[in-house]
Enzyme design. Structure first.
Site, PDB file in Angstrom:
ATOM      1  CG  ASN A  10      -1.688   1.356   1.492  1.00  0.00           C
ATOM      2  OD1 ASN A  10      -1.841   2.048   0.428  1.00  0.00           O
ATOM      3  ND2 ASN A  10      -2.174   1.430   2.562  1.00  0.00           N
ATOM      4  CD1 TRP A  11       3.558   0.880  -3.139  1.00  0.00           C
ATOM      5  CD2 TRP A  11       3.393   2.281  -4.823  1.00  0.00           C
ATOM      6  NE1 TRP A  11       4.125   0.245  -3.919  1.00  0.00           N
ATOM      7  CE2 TRP A  11       4.046   1.053  -5.066  1.00  0.00           C
ATOM      8  CE3 TRP A  11       3.088   2.973  -5.857  1.00  0.00           C
ATOM      9  CZ2 TRP A  11       4.461   0.708  -6.252  1.00  0.00           C
ATOM     10  CZ3 TRP A  11       3.887   2.802  -6.986  1.00  0.00           C
ATOM     11  CH2 TRP A  11       4.469   1.559  -7.444  1.00  0.00           C
ATOM     12  CE  LYS A  12       0.301   3.446   4.658  1.00  0.00           C
ATOM     13  NZ  LYS A  12       0.187   3.586   6.241  1.00  0.00           N
ATOM     14  CG  HIS A  94      -5.778   1.650   5.041  1.00  0.00           C
ATOM     15  ND1 HIS A  94      -5.358   2.611   6.041  1.00  0.00           N
ATOM     16  CD2 HIS A  94      -4.754   0.821   4.966  1.00  0.00           C
ATOM     17  CE1 HIS A  94      -4.192   2.338   6.167  1.00  0.00           C
ATOM     18  NE2 HIS A  94      -3.748   1.348   5.654  1.00  0.00           N
ATOM     19  CD  GLU A  96      -2.911   5.381   6.623  1.00  0.00           C
ATOM     20  OE1 GLU A  96      -3.074   5.648   5.434  1.00  0.00           O
ATOM     21  OE2 GLU A  96      -2.148   4.985   7.120  1.00  0.00           O
ATOM     22  CD  GLU A 166      -3.615  -2.913   7.501  1.00  0.00           C
ATOM     23  OE1 GLU A 166      -2.410  -2.756   6.928  1.00  0.00           O
ATOM     24  OE2 GLU A 166      -4.093  -1.837   7.221  1.00  0.00           O
ATOM     25  N   GLY A 172       2.241   2.151  10.470  1.00  0.00           N
ATOM     26  CA  GLY A 172       3.169   3.521  10.535  1.00  0.00           C
ATOM     27  C   GLY A 172       3.923   3.821  11.891  1.00  0.00           C
ATOM     28  CB  SER A 211       5.131  -1.713  12.089  1.00  0.00           C
ATOM     29  OG  SER A 211       4.735  -0.379  12.074  1.00  0.00           O
ATOM     30  N   GLY A 232       2.832  -1.404   4.313  1.00  0.00           N
ATOM     31  CA  GLY A 232       2.688   0.301   4.002  1.00  0.00           C
ATOM     32  C   GLY A 232       4.132   0.828   3.758  1.00  0.00           C
ATOM     33  N   GLY A 233       4.845   1.350   4.656  1.00  0.00           N
ATOM     34  CA  GLY A 233       6.069   1.988   4.416  1.00  0.00           C
ATOM     35  C   GLY A 233       7.093   1.194   4.089  1.00  0.00           C
TER      36      GLY A 233
HETATM   37  C1  PEP Z   1      -0.821  -0.047   5.731  1.00  0.00           C
HETATM   38  O1  PEP Z   1      -0.880   1.330   5.691  1.00  0.00           O
HETATM   39  O2  PEP Z   1      -1.760  -0.582   5.564  1.00  0.00           O
HETATM   40  C2  PEP Z   1       0.230  -0.451   6.799  1.00  0.00           C
HETATM   41  C3  PEP Z   1       0.226  -1.644   7.211  1.00  0.00           C
HETATM   42  O3  PEP Z   1       1.167   0.502   7.177  1.00  0.00           O
HETATM   43  P1  PEP Z   1       2.800   0.140   7.827  1.00  0.00           P
HETATM   44  O4  PEP Z   1       3.424  -1.199   7.014  1.00  0.00           O
HETATM   45  O5  PEP Z   1       3.410   1.361   7.289  1.00  0.00           O
HETATM   46  O6  PEP Z   1       2.398   0.171   9.198  1.00  0.00           O
END
Ligand code: PEP
Length: 251
Positions: A10-12, A94, A96, A166, A172, A211, A232-233
């Site tokens: 997930n590049w956001k 998600h 966010e 999640e 994040g 994470s 994500g990151g």
């Molecule tokens: C996400 O945005 O779905 C996510 C899991 O982010 P991160 O891996 O950065 O915690």
């Protein structure tokens, strides 16, 4: 039917066109076949990434979908439009979207329905906040979020969908659920589905997100109810993302 590992990036709202091109090219060149790899990219880069993924095993995903079908909804993007761009998967719910944009369980369920109507595979995100975990409400929250979708579309739709657990406190933040904490919630989600339909529960793909990094992925993915990750990151760096993909084995 045996479940398959999935690793979805997930590049956001990150990167620019050149980064999208380079990252995709590096990933398609080295994606392992032990997992289905999906790239959930910003809308403007969908067709670029689609073209780079053509004739590879890497699939295209979007990060959001409108709950509306068509019409006067300025700024929204429908499921059919996503299909036209070659999208196969779409994130719904998600954290966010839920927490920053105020999407309710009912709205998320409606988005899930629009995705399946359009022939897309929804990746339904569920998870509790830190406050909810600390007050022992994790199971309650996750089952409420899941139930909203089951009530709207029926449990059958979850057989082919993907669920992503999640924990909001792990997204994040660098904090990761321990493999035991993650496995416990995954088993709970599967048990919730099993109460309605045992075979759907067995087929459902449940990813962990929060994470995930190259150095913790293998331990998380070893959980019997953990079928891969939503990243994500670490999905913004080809080497890290590929190392996470390689932490899967054949199921
Ligand atoms: C996400 O945005 O779905 C996510 C899991 O982010 P991160 O891996 O950065 O915690």
């Amino acid at each position: 039917m045996a479940r398959q590992y999935i690793v979805a990036g997930n590049w956001k709202m990150n990167g620019r066109l050149d980064m999208a091109q380079q990252l995709t090219a590096s990933i398609v060149a080295a994606a392992p076949d032990s997992a289905k790899v999906i790239l959930c990219v910003p809308y403007p880069y969908l067709t670029t990434v689609r073209d780079l993924c053509a004739k590879t095993s890497v699939a295209l995903g979007a990060q959001n979908i409108s709950e509306q079908k068509d019409g006067a909804f300025t700024g929204e993007v429908s499921g059919e439009m996503l299909r036209d761009c070659g999208v196969e998967y779409v994130l719904v719910g998600h954290s966010e979207r839920r927490n920053v944009y105020g999407e309710s369980d009912e709205l998320v369920a409606e988005k899930f329905a629009r995705a399946t109507d359009a022939g897309l595979t929804p990746i339904l995100c569920l998870g509790e906040t830190l406050e909810e975990r600390e007050s022992d409400k994790t199971d309650l929250v996750v089952s409420r979020q899941l139930q909203a979708v089951v009530s709207r579309v029926g449990v059958g739709a979850l057989a082919t969908a993907v669920i992503a657990y999640e924990p909001v406190w792990a997204i994040g933040t660098g904090l990761t659920a321990s493999p035991e904490q993650a496995q416990a919630v995954h088993a709970f989600i599967r048990a919730q589905l099993a109460q309605i339909d045992a075979s759907i529960a067995e087929q459902a793909t449940i990813l962990y997100g929060g994470s995930v990094k190259a150095d913790n992925a293998a331990a998380l993915f070893a959980g019997p109810d953990i079928d891969g990750g939503l990243i994500g990151g670490a999905s913004l760096d080809a080497d890290s993302f590929l190392a996470i993909c390689q932490a899967t084995t054949k199921k």
